[in-house]
Design a protein around this motif. Structure first.
Motif, PDB file in Angstrom:
ATOM      1  N   THR A 124       0.673  -1.030  -0.009  1.00  0.00           N
ATOM      2  CA  THR A 124       0.076  -0.143  -0.063  1.00  0.00           C
ATOM      3  C   THR A 124       0.834   1.264  -0.187  1.00  0.00           C
ATOM      4  OG1 THR A 124      -2.008  -1.072   0.974  1.00  0.00           O
ATOM      5  CG2 THR A 124      -2.343   1.395   0.715  1.00  0.00           C
ATOM      6  N   MET A 125       1.772   1.550   1.157  1.00  0.00           N
ATOM      7  CA  MET A 125       2.825   2.181   0.967  1.00  0.00           C
ATOM      8  C   MET A 125       3.517   2.767  -0.872  1.00  0.00           C
ATOM      9  SD  MET A 125       2.402   3.888   4.432  1.00  0.00           S
ATOM     10  CE  MET A 125       3.680   5.368   3.237  1.00  0.00           C
ATOM     11  N   LEU A 126       3.692   1.497  -0.809  1.00  0.00           N
ATOM     12  CA  LEU A 126       4.588   1.890  -2.348  1.00  0.00           C
ATOM     13  C   LEU A 126       4.100   2.275  -3.033  1.00  0.00           C
ATOM     14  CD1 LEU A 126       6.964  -1.039  -2.103  1.00  0.00           C
ATOM     15  CD2 LEU A 126       7.517   0.942  -1.954  1.00  0.00           C
ATOM     16  N   ARG A 127       2.137   2.056  -3.460  1.00  0.00           N
ATOM     17  CA  ARG A 127       1.583   2.825  -4.713  1.00  0.00           C
ATOM     18  C   ARG A 127       0.824   3.756  -3.932  1.00  0.00           C
ATOM     19  NH1 ARG A 127      -3.426  -0.904  -2.932  1.00  0.00           N
ATOM     20  NH2 ARG A 127      -4.020   1.171  -3.939  1.00  0.00           N
ATOM     21  N   ILE A 128       1.164   4.180  -2.753  1.00  0.00           N
ATOM     22  CA  ILE A 128       1.147   5.782  -2.522  1.00  0.00           C
ATOM     23  C   ILE A 128       2.167   6.714  -3.145  1.00  0.00           C
ATOM     24  CG2 ILE A 128       0.932   7.459  -0.553  1.00  0.00           C
ATOM     25  CD1 ILE A 128      -1.016   5.010   0.422  1.00  0.00           C
ATOM     26  N   VAL A 129       3.388   6.350  -2.607  1.00  0.00           N
ATOM     27  CA  VAL A 129       3.961   6.582  -3.223  1.00  0.00           C
ATOM     28  C   VAL A 129       4.569   7.043  -4.648  1.00  0.00           C
ATOM     29  CG1 VAL A 129       5.608   6.427  -0.479  1.00  0.00           C
ATOM     30  CG2 VAL A 129       6.360   5.302  -2.537  1.00  0.00           C
ATOM     31  N   TYR A 130       4.486   6.041  -5.524  1.00  0.00           N
ATOM     32  CA  TYR A 130       4.048   6.181  -6.548  1.00  0.00           C
ATOM     33  C   TYR A 130       3.807   7.416  -6.867  1.00  0.00           C
ATOM     34  CZ  TYR A 130       4.307   4.880 -11.613  1.00  0.00           C
ATOM     35  OH  TYR A 130       3.351   4.295 -12.875  1.00  0.00           O
ATOM     36  N   LEU A 131       2.202   6.740  -6.353  1.00  0.00           N
ATOM     37  CA  LEU A 131       1.484   7.938  -7.244  1.00  0.00           C
ATOM     38  C   LEU A 131       1.949   9.538  -6.742  1.00  0.00           C
ATOM     39  CD1 LEU A 131      -2.320   6.373  -6.399  1.00  0.00           C
ATOM     40  CD2 LEU A 131      -0.964   6.460  -8.390  1.00  0.00           C
ATOM     41  N   LEU A 132       2.741   9.780  -5.530  1.00  0.00           N
ATOM     42  CA  LEU A 132       3.191  11.460  -5.223  1.00  0.00           C
ATOM     43  C   LEU A 132       3.894  11.220  -5.688  1.00  0.00           C
ATOM     44  CD1 LEU A 132       1.744  10.933  -1.558  1.00  0.00           C
ATOM     45  CD2 LEU A 132       1.191  12.130  -3.043  1.00  0.00           C
ATOM     46  N   ALA A 138      14.213   9.459  -1.633  1.00  0.00           N
ATOM     47  CA  ALA A 138      13.694  10.181  -0.642  1.00  0.00           C
ATOM     48  C   ALA A 138      12.938   8.877   0.533  1.00  0.00           C
ATOM     49  CB  ALA A 138      12.507  11.465  -1.262  1.00  0.00           C
ATOM     50  N   GLN A 139      11.571   8.314  -0.470  1.00  0.00           N
ATOM     51  CA  GLN A 139      11.021   7.569   0.347  1.00  0.00           C
ATOM     52  C   GLN A 139      11.524   6.502   1.876  1.00  0.00           C
ATOM     53  OE1 GLN A 139       9.220   4.429   0.509  1.00  0.00           O
ATOM     54  NE2 GLN A 139      10.479   2.986  -1.376  1.00  0.00           N
ATOM     55  N   VAL A 140      12.569   6.112   1.126  1.00  0.00           N
ATOM     56  CA  VAL A 140      13.795   4.979   1.962  1.00  0.00           C
ATOM     57  C   VAL A 140      13.824   5.800   3.398  1.00  0.00           C
ATOM     58  CG1 VAL A 140      15.782   4.389   2.055  1.00  0.00           C
ATOM     59  CG2 VAL A 140      14.436   3.415   0.548  1.00  0.00           C
ATOM     60  N   HIS A 141      14.252   6.984   2.539  1.00  0.00           N
ATOM     61  CA  HIS A 141      14.743   8.007   4.635  1.00  0.00           C
ATOM     62  C   HIS A 141      13.670   8.594   5.016  1.00  0.00           C
ATOM     63  CE1 HIS A 141      18.195   8.908   2.278  1.00  0.00           C
ATOM     64  NE2 HIS A 141      19.076   8.710   3.137  1.00  0.00           N
ATOM     65  N   ALA A 142      12.239   8.567   4.357  1.00  0.00           N
ATOM     66  CA  ALA A 142      11.294   8.727   5.117  1.00  0.00           C
ATOM     67  C   ALA A 142      10.749   7.513   5.974  1.00  0.00           C
ATOM     68  CB  ALA A 142      10.063   9.348   4.295  1.00  0.00           C
ATOM     69  N   ARG A 143      10.439   5.843   5.601  1.00  0.00           N
ATOM     70  CA  ARG A 143      10.105   4.963   6.273  1.00  0.00           C
ATOM     71  C   ARG A 143      11.701   5.159   7.749  1.00  0.00           C
ATOM     72  NH1 ARG A 143      10.817  -0.407   3.320  1.00  0.00           N
ATOM     73  NH2 ARG A 143      10.739  -2.159   5.117  1.00  0.00           N
ATOM     74  N   MET A 144      12.668   4.700   6.791  1.00  0.00           N
ATOM     75  CA  MET A 144      13.474   5.117   7.999  1.00  0.00           C
ATOM     76  C   MET A 144      13.385   6.029   9.027  1.00  0.00           C
ATOM     77  SD  MET A 144      17.142   4.235   5.757  1.00  0.00           S
ATOM     78  CE  MET A 144      18.642   5.072   7.327  1.00  0.00           C
ATOM     79  N   ARG A 145      13.275   7.120   9.088  1.00  0.00           N
ATOM     80  CA  ARG A 145      13.194   8.152  10.548  1.00  0.00           C
ATOM     81  C   ARG A 145      11.341   7.475  10.740  1.00  0.00           C
ATOM     82  NH1 ARG A 145      14.125  11.508   6.127  1.00  0.00           N
ATOM     83  NH2 ARG A 145      11.740  12.576   5.791  1.00  0.00           N
ATOM     84  N   ALA A 146      10.821   6.813  10.583  1.00  0.00           N
ATOM     85  CA  ALA A 146       8.769   6.615  11.113  1.00  0.00           C
ATOM     86  C   ALA A 146      10.254   4.953  12.006  1.00  0.00           C
ATOM     87  CB  ALA A 146       8.367   5.843   9.701  1.00  0.00           C
ATOM     88  N   LYS A 147      10.652   4.000  11.135  1.00  0.00           N
ATOM     89  CA  LYS A 147      10.822   3.310  11.846  1.00  0.00           C
ATOM     90  C   LYS A 147      11.561   3.194  13.442  1.00  0.00           C
ATOM     91  CE  LYS A 147      13.010  -1.180  10.648  1.00  0.00           C
ATOM     92  NZ  LYS A 147      13.348  -2.336   9.530  1.00  0.00           N
ATOM     93  N   ALA A 148      12.957   5.009  12.764  1.00  0.00           N
ATOM     94  CA  ALA A 148      13.291   4.580  14.010  1.00  0.00           C
ATOM     95  C   ALA A 148      12.741   5.211  15.297  1.00  0.00           C
ATOM     96  CB  ALA A 148      14.794   5.607  13.723  1.00  0.00           C
TER      97      ALA A 148
END
Length: 156
Positions: A124-132, A138-148
């Motif tokens: 779901t996340m990958l579909r959304i980031v593609y559409l945005l 950048a999306q990997v860094h956002a994911r890493m920040r959220a995970k941390a």
């Protein structure tokens, strides 16, 4: 209090029915994307609901009751939606990249709120980031920040 809540609800409603089918308010669009991540796996928890609520309050400073109304409306819109484009499109058009990245980070936060990331949440996340139109790095860094921020340092 009641009047301000009603004004808030009226602000979420588009001007006419045809416009409603085409373009939700930016607040509703963002809320639906957060709810989509929450609803991605069938067993979403109160932790994920609370993460959506916090994200809505951060994105659109509002009272708890206004956030609850927006989330309820987003859940209804999410259940009725046939695709995500109607919700990603206004955000992609109106928000700059830092704002979109903050939304993506908050969505990853919803996905990680219960301490794990399911495959359907990831999809779901990958579909959304593609559409945005979020660049992969950048999306990997956002994911890493959220995970941390969720206190998860193990691999998915």
């Amino acid at each position: 209090m009641f009047k301000s809540l009603m004004d808030f609800i009226d602000g979420l409603a588009p001007l006419d029915g045809a416009a409603a089918a085409r373009k939700p308010s930016i607040q509703l669009a963002a809320a639906v994307l957060l709810v989509e991540v929450m609803r991605a796996d069938a067993d979403y928890s109160q932790l994920e609901r609370a993460a959506v609520r916090r994200a809505l309050i951060e994105l659109f400073p509002q009272s708890d009751s206004e956030a609850d109304v927006l989330m309820t409306q987003a859940e209804s819109s999410s259940r009725m939606a046939s695709d995500l484009f109607a919700f990603t499109s206004p955000i992609d058009e109106l928000w700059d990249m830092p704002a979109k990245l903050r939304l993506v980070e908050l969505m990853w936060g919803v996905a990680y709120a219960d301490g794990r990331l399911s495959e359907i949440e990831r999809h779901t996340m990958l579909r959304i980031v593609y559409l945005l139109h979020i660049p992969p790095g950048a999306q990997v860094h956002a994911r890493m920040r959220a995970k941390a921020a969720a206190g998860l340092d193990h691999e998915d």
